[in-house]
Scaffold this active site. Structure first.
Site, PDB file in Angstrom:
ATOM      1  N   ASP A 241       0.817  -1.208   0.000  1.00 46.09           N
ATOM      2  CA  ASP A 241       0.000   0.000   0.000  1.00 46.09           C
ATOM      3  C   ASP A 241       0.854   1.264   0.000  1.00 46.09           C
ATOM      4  O   ASP A 241       0.498   2.265  -0.619  1.00 46.09           O
ATOM      5  CB  ASP A 241      -0.928   0.011   1.223  1.00 46.09           C
ATOM      6  CG  ASP A 241      -2.060  -1.004   1.095  1.00 46.09           C
ATOM      7  OD1 ASP A 241      -2.296  -1.469  -0.044  1.00 46.09           O
ATOM      8  OD2 ASP A 241      -2.675  -1.339   2.114  1.00 46.09           O
ATOM      9  N   CYS A 242       1.977   1.219   0.706  1.00 45.99           N
ATOM     10  CA  CYS A 242       2.830   2.407   0.772  1.00 45.99           C
ATOM     11  C   CYS A 242       3.880   2.436  -0.335  1.00 45.99           C
ATOM     12  O   CYS A 242       4.410   3.515  -0.652  1.00 45.99           O
ATOM     13  CB  CYS A 242       3.502   2.520   2.136  1.00 45.99           C
ATOM     14  SG  CYS A 242       4.262   0.998   2.734  1.00 45.99           S
ATOM     15  N   TYR A 243       4.185   1.269  -0.917  1.00 43.72           N
ATOM     16  CA  TYR A 243       5.150   1.181  -2.020  1.00 43.72           C
ATOM     17  C   TYR A 243       4.529   0.347  -3.138  1.00 43.72           C
ATOM     18  O   TYR A 243       4.830  -0.842  -3.288  1.00 43.72           O
ATOM     19  CB  TYR A 243       6.462   0.538  -1.546  1.00 43.72           C
ATOM     20  CG  TYR A 243       7.215   1.334  -0.493  1.00 43.72           C
ATOM     21  CD1 TYR A 243       7.659   2.620  -0.757  1.00 43.72           C
ATOM     22  CD2 TYR A 243       7.487   0.764   0.758  1.00 43.72           C
ATOM     23  CE1 TYR A 243       8.361   3.341   0.202  1.00 43.72           C
ATOM     24  CE2 TYR A 243       8.190   1.477   1.720  1.00 43.72           C
ATOM     25  CZ  TYR A 243       8.624   2.768   1.433  1.00 43.72           C
ATOM     26  OH  TYR A 243       9.316   3.481   2.387  1.00 43.72           O
TER      27      TYR A 243
END
Length: 386
Positions: A128-130
């Site tokens: 989700d963040c990368y």
């Protein structure tokens, strides 16, 4: 009269420091008494330039947009370690290309130092963040954030010479060893070598400022396989590999004159590293160690053709440097260095110049090294924690 590092630094600042190379100091000691030399000379520069496999570089690439957590990383086809943060890596000097076994991590490091573009390919599972899963791009030392050497084991305090008693060539990190004791290779700069000039590590410790790869570096820790329990001769020199240094320095400031890749036939890739260490002449005892000459430095000849590399005898660096050694049975064996004494002299001279020009000051170690350390083998065993 005894001196301190602080006092010597004041002499550098005032332009009154007396600096000579280790070879020059050894010559001076043949004609002068050590007490007067200890008073006159403030710093002796030592150096070595040879293959140091336990080397590598930390690189931070910067963040891609959208971000990627790099879990498979190659640089010019050479695998780099993926288990740090999202865009950090460590590339080891001996890591080999997937496509060309003669090209490896040392070549990548040399290419980056030279300012060349290097191809970065990375994959990740996507989070989700990368969310990015794959990138293919080019980097160089100007586009990355950090690029610094961190070498876990450099500048061995002596190293054994190698030969081969079998009937076939042995391809090793000590070069190609010919059959039937037909050659001997060695890899230390003798009387110029840093840790041979300070055998009890009185002036070298954590935080010592050094020459590394053409720029300023530092001693970060004792190196791996650090061994101070070796048998020593009357001059304090261990006859087998002893102390080692973990070194760190900004690779962006380094030069390919002093960091070079190498390939050993049927063994693999290594990296030649230039290291120079200034040793302060604190007192007459320090002068005595700095006066060491090649005919006083012994090493052990090991047979790389036999299991366990048994010792075949001792030899001095003066004998090794002569080009041949006479073995116990009278056989004359040719010798060849893997390290470059010419390059070591260049480094020692350059470091001396930096000091005289007030571009390099000595540093006090913040912690000294252990004096009772030894190397344990990996022993097969079963079970978990015992």
């Amino acid at each position: 009269m005894a001196k301190t590092i602080a006092q010597i630094n004041e002499k550098i600042k005032a332009g009154k420091v007396v600096v000579v190379t280790a070879e020059a100091f050894t010559r001076m000691a043949k004609e002068r008494d050590l007490a007067s030399l200890a008073d006159e000379v403030d710093i002796v520069t030592t150096a070595t330039f040879g293959p140091m496999c336990s080397s590598g570089a930390i690189i931070n690439f910067g963040h891609w947009s959208p971000g990627i957590r790099m879990e498979e990383i190659t640089l010019n086809g050479v695998s780099a370690y993926e288990g740090l943060a999202a865009v950090d890596t460590y590339i080891g000097a001996t890591s080999e290309s997937k496509f060309d076994p003669t090209y490896g991590g040392a070549n990548v490091i040399e290419d980056l130092i030279a300012g060349k573009d290097v191809r970065l390919h990375a994959r990740g599972k996507g989070t989700d963040c990368y969310p990015t899963k794959e990138i293919d791009t080019w980097i160089n030392k100007e586009t990355v954030n950090e690029f610094y050497l961190f070498n876990p084991r450099n500048a061995y305090q002596n190293y054994a010479a190698a030969t081969n008693s079998t009937n076939r060539i042995k391809y090793t990190y000590m070069g190609s060893l010919l059959p039937r004791l037909s050659n001997i290779t060695y890899s230390t700069s003798g009387e110029l070598s840093p840790l041979l000039n300070d055998p009890y590590l009185r002036t070298i410790g954590l935080g010592t400022r050094i020459f590394l790869g053409g720029s300023v570096g530092y001693v970060a820790w004792n190196g791996t396989q650090f061994n101070t329990r070796r048998e020593r001769n009357e001059h304090g020199i261990p006859k087998l590999p002893g102390a080692t240094l973990a070194l760190i320095g900004d690779a962006k400031e380094m030069s390919t004159d002093y960091i070079r890749s190498a390939y050993y036939e049927k063994y693999g890739v290594s990296m030649f590293v230039g290291v120079g260490i200034p040793i302060p002449v604190l007192d007459e005892r320090m002068a005595e160690h700095l006066a060491i000459s090649n005919d006083q430095i012994e090493t052990t000849i090991l047979d790389y053709g036999q299991e366990g590399h048994p010792a075949l005898g001792s030899v001095t660096y003066a004998q090794l440097a002569s080009g041949s050694v006479t073995m116990g049975d009278g056989k004359v064996v040719k010798t060849a260095p893997l390290s470059s004494v010419a390059k070591a002299r260049e480094i020692a001279d350059l470091l001396a110049t930096w000091i005289k020009e007030k571009r390099f000051y000595l540093s006090e170690p913040v912690q000294m090294f252990p004096q009772d350390s030894f190397v344990k083998p990996l022993v097969p065993r079963e079970g978990g924690v015992q």
